[in-house]
Design an enzyme around this catalytic site. Structure first.
Site, PDB file in Angstrom:
ATOM      1  CB  SER A 142      40.939  36.856  38.231  1.00  0.00           C
ATOM      2  OG  SER A 142      40.504  36.997  39.572  1.00  0.00           O
ATOM      3  CE1 TYR A 155      43.237  31.909  39.912  1.00  0.00           C
ATOM      4  CE2 TYR A 155      42.760  34.102  40.770  1.00  0.00           C
ATOM      5  CZ  TYR A 155      42.406  33.013  39.985  1.00  0.00           C
ATOM      6  OH  TYR A 155      41.234  33.041  39.276  1.00  0.00           O
TER       7      TYR A 155
END
Length: 260
Positions: A142, A155
């Site tokens: 990401s 995350y």
């Protein structure tokens, strides 16, 4: 077994994972799907993709929160298809909260699925890939593997970790023709992103439109969501001979987010 490649894509019952699995199948690879969802809907996806492409499309419902299930899924895929050439670690979940209120069980779950499951699947696949002297491992990271945002401690930690894991595996596989790379998408409007909009609205006291424009797309200079098909195309490219010397990279598909 013939020359047809075999791929396994985790978290591929929807979203980015399904997009990647679809691209692989259309390119002529046998594919093992994995993910959560309604059993009838998943079977519809599996059979439809198999019918459309003419390749073998399997489904394995392994719970990737469990290390033994990760390695069992790899062994099952190799047993069924006779080989495993391409492994894509895509499965992930998200939770948004200030760190002082972040539930410990949510943190543990995010680390288990977004990071540890990739360790376990790679660990299970690496011996076979080295023996075959061919393997392409792609980890879906990401933009949050490079930069941080508030309220996403678990995350961001997991995605930074997945890039570190990618680099290590790339070095270990280099002389065995096993390549390991990561793709770092910006915001893709998948179910995962949709699901965090209400939490972000609450955490930041914003409307939905404000979250999309002022939070999600604020960091992407193009002011556009990344498309699933764009991420899938990069993943497919990484399995081609043109990408043979790309190893240990984290390719940004983020509209310029991490260029800032």
């Amino acid at each position: 077994m013939g020359e047809r490649r075999a791929a396994l894509v985790t978290g591929s019952s929807s979203g980015i994972g399904l997009g990647i699995a679809t691209a692989f199948a259309k390119a002529g690879m046998d594919v093992t799907l994995n993910g959560l969802g309604d059993a009838a809907e998943i079977e519809k996806i599996r059979s439809g993709l198999e019918r459309e492409t003419g390749v073998t499309v399997r489904y394995d419902g392994a719970n990737l929160m469990q290390p033994d299930a990760c390695t069992g899924m790899i062994e099952s895929a190799i047993g069924a298809l006779g080989r495993l050439d391409v492994l894509v670690n895509n499965a992930g979940i998200q939770f948004v909260s200030p760190i002082e209120d972040f539930p410990v069980d949510k943190y543990n779950a995010i680390i288990a699925l977004n990071l540890s499951s990739a360790f376990h699947t790679i660990r299970g696949a690496m011996r076979a890939m080295k023996a075959a002297r061919y393997g392409r491992i792609i980890n879906i990271a990401s933009a949050h593997g490079h930069v941080a945002s508030p309220f996403k401690s678990a995350y961001v930690a997991a995605k930074h970790g997945i890039i570190g894991l990618t680099k290590t595996v790339a070095l270990e596989g280099a002389t065995f023709n096993v390549r390991c790379n990561a793709i770092s998408p910006g915001y893709v409007l998948t179910g995962l992103v949709e699901s965090q909009i209400p939490d972000t609205m609450k955490a930041r006291n914003m409307t939905r439109e404000q979250v999309i424009n002022d939070v999600l797309l604020a960091a992407q200079p193009t002011k556009e969501f990344v498309k699933v098909e764009q991420v899938a195309s990069v993943a497919l490219f990484l399995t081609t001979p043109a990408a043979d010397e790309i190893n240990g990279a984290a390719l940004n598909v983020d509209g310029g987010w991490t260029a800032q």
